[in-house]
Design an enzyme around this catalytic site. Structure first.
Site, PDB file in Angstrom:
ATOM      1  N   LEU A  33      16.052 -40.718  14.466  1.00  0.00           N
ATOM      2  CA  LEU A  33      15.547 -39.378  14.772  1.00  0.00           C
ATOM      3  C   LEU A  33      14.713 -39.357  16.053  1.00  0.00           C
ATOM      4  O   LEU A  33      14.022 -40.319  16.382  1.00  0.00           O
ATOM      5  CB  LEU A  33      14.701 -38.881  13.589  1.00  0.00           C
ATOM      6  CG  LEU A  33      15.423 -38.863  12.233  1.00  0.00           C
ATOM      7  CD1 LEU A  33      14.476 -38.370  11.140  1.00  0.00           C
ATOM      8  CD2 LEU A  33      16.682 -38.011  12.267  1.00  0.00           C
ATOM      9  N   HIS A  37      15.334 -33.715  16.552  1.00  0.00           N
ATOM     10  CA  HIS A  37      15.340 -33.598  15.091  1.00  0.00           C
ATOM     11  C   HIS A  37      13.990 -33.065  14.590  1.00  0.00           C
ATOM     12  O   HIS A  37      13.934 -32.257  13.662  1.00  0.00           O
ATOM     13  CB  HIS A  37      15.610 -34.963  14.438  1.00  0.00           C
ATOM     14  CG  HIS A  37      16.949 -35.549  14.768  1.00  0.00           C
ATOM     15  ND1 HIS A  37      17.103 -36.642  15.583  1.00  0.00           N
ATOM     16  CD2 HIS A  37      18.193 -35.181  14.386  1.00  0.00           C
ATOM     17  CE1 HIS A  37      18.385 -36.941  15.675  1.00  0.00           C
ATOM     18  NE2 HIS A  37      19.076 -36.063  14.962  1.00  0.00           N
ATOM     19  N   VAL A 178      16.886 -29.950  22.788  1.00  0.00           N
ATOM     20  CA  VAL A 178      15.629 -30.482  23.335  1.00  0.00           C
ATOM     21  C   VAL A 178      16.003 -31.521  24.398  1.00  0.00           C
ATOM     22  O   VAL A 178      16.898 -32.350  24.180  1.00  0.00           O
ATOM     23  CB  VAL A 178      14.763 -31.123  22.224  1.00  0.00           C
ATOM     24  CG1 VAL A 178      13.491 -31.734  22.802  1.00  0.00           C
ATOM     25  CG2 VAL A 178      14.412 -30.066  21.163  1.00  0.00           C
ATOM     26  N   SER A 188      20.703 -39.587  19.862  1.00  0.00           N
ATOM     27  CA  SER A 188      20.487 -40.955  19.362  1.00  0.00           C
ATOM     28  C   SER A 188      21.284 -41.947  20.202  1.00  0.00           C
ATOM     29  O   SER A 188      20.900 -43.112  20.350  1.00  0.00           O
ATOM     30  CB  SER A 188      20.911 -41.043  17.900  1.00  0.00           C
ATOM     31  OG  SER A 188      20.275 -40.013  17.169  1.00  0.00           O
TER      32      SER A 188
END
Ligand code: PAF
Length: 283
Positions: A33, A37, A178, A188
């Site tokens: 994360l 997230h 983001v 990730s």
């Protein structure tokens, strides 16, 4: 925060919340994360009484030559992030519990057309895997609201179609991508990039912005813009799979530059495949 591993226990817990009249917001993830997230979890808190996040690296959505086995897994730090952002439940099932008869034997959910192009064309079976696992997770967590990041733009549309077509009583909320300070969308998979490749990564977002500016300034020759943008990416060391301007809701080729549009791109940087998108006009 409770950690629940078993699908049956998760379903029982969700049914308890429903009986108590508590609303559930759900954030499905594959773990590892990051701040993107965290943003989903923060917004989830504003939408329901209970926030359930899941971490499950779903084998069904990876192709045979893709990165399922090396996909980053970080359950301890992920749990801390979720705790910090006040998730109530972390649902982290095992593959054997999600697919007890094996991934080849499972029933699946197929979303037509939309799922077969762009990412779907480059990753055959990917959206079948995504739709199937999200449907299963929805049945297990029984949310009123589910939150998805706009970075996986086509995935968001596929899920919206599935929810509509299969009558899930769930409100799907999309959350803006983001980005790092240099514009790179958080993912990730960015962890795979060497320092040298990471330094090149901002070009993807810069290229999308350039295309958006051209469209907004009245350029209507989209084929030319797409070609120019792809060669800019190539010149910067990317190997593009596609860079395309589409209708923002259907992903069909646009009929006019005044429609709601989205520019979608996927490109390899070394061994790492990055995707990003930029909307032009409201979604
Ligand atoms: O976007 C993701 O992380 C995954 O595709 C999802 C929605 C959790 C399904 O595995």
């Amino acid at each position: 925060m409770d950690i629940i591993r078993s699908p049956e226990q998760m379903q029982t817990r969700a049914a308890d919340y429903h009986r108590q009249g508590r609303t559930i917001a759900f954030v499905p993830t594959m773990g590892s994360l990051h701040a993107g997230h965290a943003q989903l979890v923060k917004l989830a808190r504003q939408h329901a009484d209970v926030v359930v996040a899941s971490i499950f690296v779903n084998p069904l959505q990876f192709g045979v030559n893709e990165d399922f086995s090396r996909y980053p897994r970080a359950l301890d730090s992920d749990s801390e992030l979720l705790l910090q952002h006040k998730a109530d439940v972390l649902f982290a099932p095992a593959v054997a519990d999600m697919y007890p008869h094996g991934t080849a034997q499972t029933s699946f959910v197929e979303v037509p057309e939309l799922a077969n192009e762009l990412e779907g064309a480059h990753r055959p079976g990917h959206f079948r895997g995504v739709a199937t696992v999200v449907a299963k997770l929805f049945h297990m967590t029984q949310p009123h609201t589910a939150l998805f990041g706009e970075k996986d733009y086509q995935q968001l549309l596929v899920i919206r179609h599935m929810v509509r077509d299969l009558n899930f009583p769930i409100q799907v909320i999309s959350v803006p991508t983001v980005r790092d300070a240099d514009g790179v969308a958080l993912s990730s998979r960015n962890a795979y990039l060497s320092a040298a490749l990471r330094a090149r990564a901002p070009l993807l977002y810069q290229t999308l912005r350039h295309v958006k500016e051209q469209v907004q300034s009245g350029v209507t020759d989209f084929a030319m813009l797409e070609k120019q943008a792809s060669s800019d990416l190539q010149a910067g060391g990317f190997v593009p799979d596609y860079l395309t301007i589409r209708h923002a809701h259907t992903l069909a080729a646009p009929q006019s530059h005044t429609e709601n549009l989205v520019i979608l791109a996927a490109a390899r940087l070394g061994e790492t495949r990055l995707i990003d998108n930029l909307q032009i006009g409201p979604i």
